[in-house]
Design an enzyme around this catalytic site. Structure first.
Site, PDB file in Angstrom:
ATOM      1  N   ALA A 226      70.987  65.743  34.163  1.00 14.64           N
ATOM      2  CA  ALA A 226      69.955  66.076  35.159  1.00 14.64           C
ATOM      3  C   ALA A 226      68.825  66.898  34.536  1.00 14.64           C
ATOM      4  CB  ALA A 226      70.585  66.861  36.310  1.00 14.64           C
TER       5      ALA A 226
ATOM      6  N   GLY B  61      70.886  67.884  20.042  1.00 15.24           N
ATOM      7  CA  GLY B  61      69.478  68.309  20.010  1.00 15.24           C
ATOM      8  C   GLY B  61      69.267  69.723  20.506  1.00 15.24           C
TER       9      GLY B  61
ATOM     10  N   HIS C  81      55.152  76.417  23.464  1.00 13.57           N
ATOM     11  CA  HIS C  81      55.975  75.590  24.355  1.00 13.57           C
ATOM     12  C   HIS C  81      55.766  76.006  25.810  1.00 13.57           C
ATOM     13  CE1 HIS C  81      58.195  74.437  20.706  1.00 13.57           C
ATOM     14  NE2 HIS C  81      58.616  73.402  21.416  1.00 13.57           N
TER      15      HIS C  81
ATOM     16  N   LYS D   7      60.936  77.580  28.336  1.00 17.99           N
ATOM     17  CA  LYS D   7      61.729  77.601  27.091  1.00 17.99           C
ATOM     18  C   LYS D   7      62.362  78.976  26.892  1.00 17.99           C
ATOM     19  CE  LYS D   7      61.767  76.126  22.296  1.00 17.99           C
ATOM     20  NZ  LYS D   7      62.998  75.341  22.505  1.00 17.99           N
TER      21      LYS D   7
HETATM   22  P1  NAD Z   1      66.793  71.644  30.633  1.00 17.84           P
HETATM   23  O1  NAD Z   1      67.145  73.043  31.074  1.00 17.84           O
HETATM   24  O2  NAD Z   1      65.824  70.855  31.447  1.00 17.84           O
HETATM   25  O3  NAD Z   1      68.119  70.754  30.502  1.00 17.84           O
HETATM   26  C1  NAD Z   1      69.363  71.227  30.072  1.00 17.84           C
HETATM   27  C2  NAD Z   1      70.378  70.676  31.065  1.00 17.84           C
HETATM   28  O4  NAD Z   1      71.693  70.922  30.559  1.00 17.84           O
HETATM   29  C3  NAD Z   1      70.267  71.361  32.447  1.00 17.84           C
HETATM   30  O5  NAD Z   1      70.197  70.370  33.465  1.00 17.84           O
HETATM   31  C4  NAD Z   1      71.568  72.150  32.527  1.00 17.84           C
HETATM   32  O6  NAD Z   1      72.045  72.270  33.868  1.00 17.84           O
HETATM   33  C5  NAD Z   1      72.484  71.278  31.667  1.00 17.84           C
HETATM   34  N1  NAD Z   1      73.704  71.978  31.247  1.00 17.84           N
HETATM   35  C6  NAD Z   1      73.801  73.236  30.773  1.00 17.84           C
HETATM   36  N2  NAD Z   1      75.114  73.523  30.538  1.00 17.84           N
HETATM   37  C7  NAD Z   1      75.802  72.417  30.872  1.00 17.84           C
HETATM   38  C8  NAD Z   1      77.194  72.084  30.853  1.00 17.84           C
HETATM   39  N3  NAD Z   1      78.119  72.965  30.454  1.00 17.84           N
HETATM   40  N4  NAD Z   1      77.568  70.843  31.250  1.00 17.84           N
HETATM   41  C9  NAD Z   1      76.649  69.934  31.654  1.00 17.84           C
HETATM   42  N5  NAD Z   1      75.333  70.206  31.710  1.00 17.84           N
HETATM   43  C10 NAD Z   1      74.912  71.424  31.309  1.00 17.84           C
HETATM   44  O7  NAD Z   1      66.297  71.793  29.123  1.00 17.84           O
HETATM   45  P2  NAD Z   1      65.593  70.686  28.197  1.00 17.84           P
HETATM   46  O8  NAD Z   1      64.128  70.937  28.158  1.00 17.84           O
HETATM   47  O9  NAD Z   1      66.092  69.330  28.552  1.00 17.84           O
HETATM   48  O10 NAD Z   1      66.156  71.118  26.774  1.00 17.84           O
HETATM   49  C11 NAD Z   1      67.556  71.163  26.528  1.00 17.84           C
HETATM   50  C12 NAD Z   1      67.793  71.597  25.088  1.00 17.84           C
HETATM   51  O11 NAD Z   1      67.265  70.627  24.198  1.00 17.84           O
HETATM   52  C13 NAD Z   1      67.123  72.922  24.715  1.00 17.84           C
HETATM   53  O12 NAD Z   1      67.960  73.625  23.810  1.00 17.84           O
HETATM   54  C14 NAD Z   1      65.843  72.478  24.039  1.00 17.84           C
HETATM   55  O13 NAD Z   1      65.303  73.426  23.167  1.00 17.84           O
HETATM   56  C15 NAD Z   1      66.352  71.264  23.305  1.00 17.84           C
HETATM   57  N6  NAD Z   1      65.343  70.270  22.923  1.00 17.84           N
HETATM   58  C16 NAD Z   1      65.498  69.694  21.714  1.00 17.84           C
HETATM   59  C17 NAD Z   1      64.640  68.698  21.326  1.00 17.84           C
HETATM   60  C18 NAD Z   1      64.891  68.006  20.003  1.00 17.84           C
HETATM   61  O14 NAD Z   1      64.149  67.064  19.646  1.00 17.84           O
HETATM   62  N7  NAD Z   1      65.938  68.398  19.276  1.00 17.84           N
HETATM   63  C19 NAD Z   1      63.590  68.294  22.155  1.00 17.84           C
HETATM   64  C20 NAD Z   1      63.462  68.903  23.403  1.00 17.84           C
HETATM   65  C21 NAD Z   1      64.355  69.892  23.789  1.00 17.84           C
END
Ligand code: NAD
Length: 257
Positions: A9, A86, A144, A148
């Protein structure tokens, strides 16, 4: 290939669901954080937990955050499922755990899954190896969106690691971890500095600047759409599905594709 998505989600999770659905892979479903009120797109199979998701997936794509690394590592090793990771903001302990689990399962771990940043990392290392650190000060800037939580971004840290590698410096000794605020004195020769901004809906802007008294050389990357990360993660999932256990980067995926 069967793909499971943790945090389906989330900002990245929901984009990944769309990418996987449009590909030749099968989306088996995803997890949501217990108690989460975020909406999940219609037709997505929500799985109880990471253990169940890992058991029915060949590859799990995980963009949830640093707090899940330990639980996810345990479940993925138990079911011998490949891991595309990621999440950023990981601790040194998390990084050690990832190295350990990669002895038994294939793991692609990247702070940034875009092709552009993957190339930028290679260029930053090459530039750092060429431009002497006594003359060229290396600074990394990033901006960002307001949501973040980790800082500097995982990508900024990866860029600093690339600069340190190119200069043959010890990363932890080379980086300036103190905020520049107040009477901080002159910059230390050879250090790698960071400038961090947060605001609005910026997907991810990064620059590496090499500044000498006579010239500046800058490489910049602007992510304009998060889909670039989702597409890269999906490419990594297809690639890793045929790889033996090991810890891989996005550079491995692109070079060996
Ligand atoms: P976000 O907060 O929109 O999404 C994270 C999701 O993970 C949330 O919906 C949260 O409820 C869920 N979550 C957390 N703990 C959980 C669990 N135990 N079980 C199931 N779901 C769980 O954040 P985002 O913008 O999607 O970013 C997520 C991560 O990815 C961050 O660490 C961000 O820095 C990273 N990111 C990495 C890249 C890349 O290219 N490596 C790119 C974008 C974001």
């Amino acid at each position: 290939m069967r793909i499971g998505i943790t945090g389906i989600a989330g900002r990245m999770g929901s984009l990944l669901a769309t990418e996987v659905t449009m590909s030749s892979a099968t989306l088996v479903g995803g997890t949501v954080r217990p108690g989460s009120t975020r909406l999940v797109p219609d037709g997505i199979n929500i799985v109880a937990d990471i253990s169940e998701l890992a058991q029915c997936s060949d590859v799990v794509i995980d963009f949830t955050g640093a707090s899940t690394v330990c639980d996810h590592a345990t479940a993925l090793v138990a079911s011998q499922t490949a891991w595309i990771l990621g999440s950023t903001g990981l601790s040194a302990e998390d990084e050690r755990l990832i190295e350990k689990v990669a002895q038994t399962i294939p793991v692609v771990h990247a702070a940034n899954f875009s092709a552009g940043v993957t190339l930028m990392l290679m260029l930053a290392e090459q530039m750092a190896a060429t431009l002497p650190e006594l003359t060229y000060d290396a600074e990394i800037s990033e901006m960002h969106h307001r949501h973040k939580v980790d800082s500097p971004s995982g990508t900024a840290i990866a860029l600093a690691r690339a600069v340190a590698k190119g200069r043959k410096q010890e990363f932890n000794d080379a980086i300036n971890q103190n905020p520049r605020f107040g009477h901080v004195g002159p910059r230390k020769v050879g250090e790698i500095g960071f400038a961090v901004m947060r605001g609005g809906s910026v997907v991810g802007d990064h620059a590496v600047i090499f500044a000498s008294p006579s010239e500046h050389l800058t490489i910049q990357h602007h992510a304009v759409d998060r889909r670039v990360f989702a597409a890269g993660a999906l490419q990594a999932a297809f690639w890793v599905n045929t790889q033996p256990a090991g810890l891989y980067s996005m550079q491995d995926v692109i070079r060996k594709a």
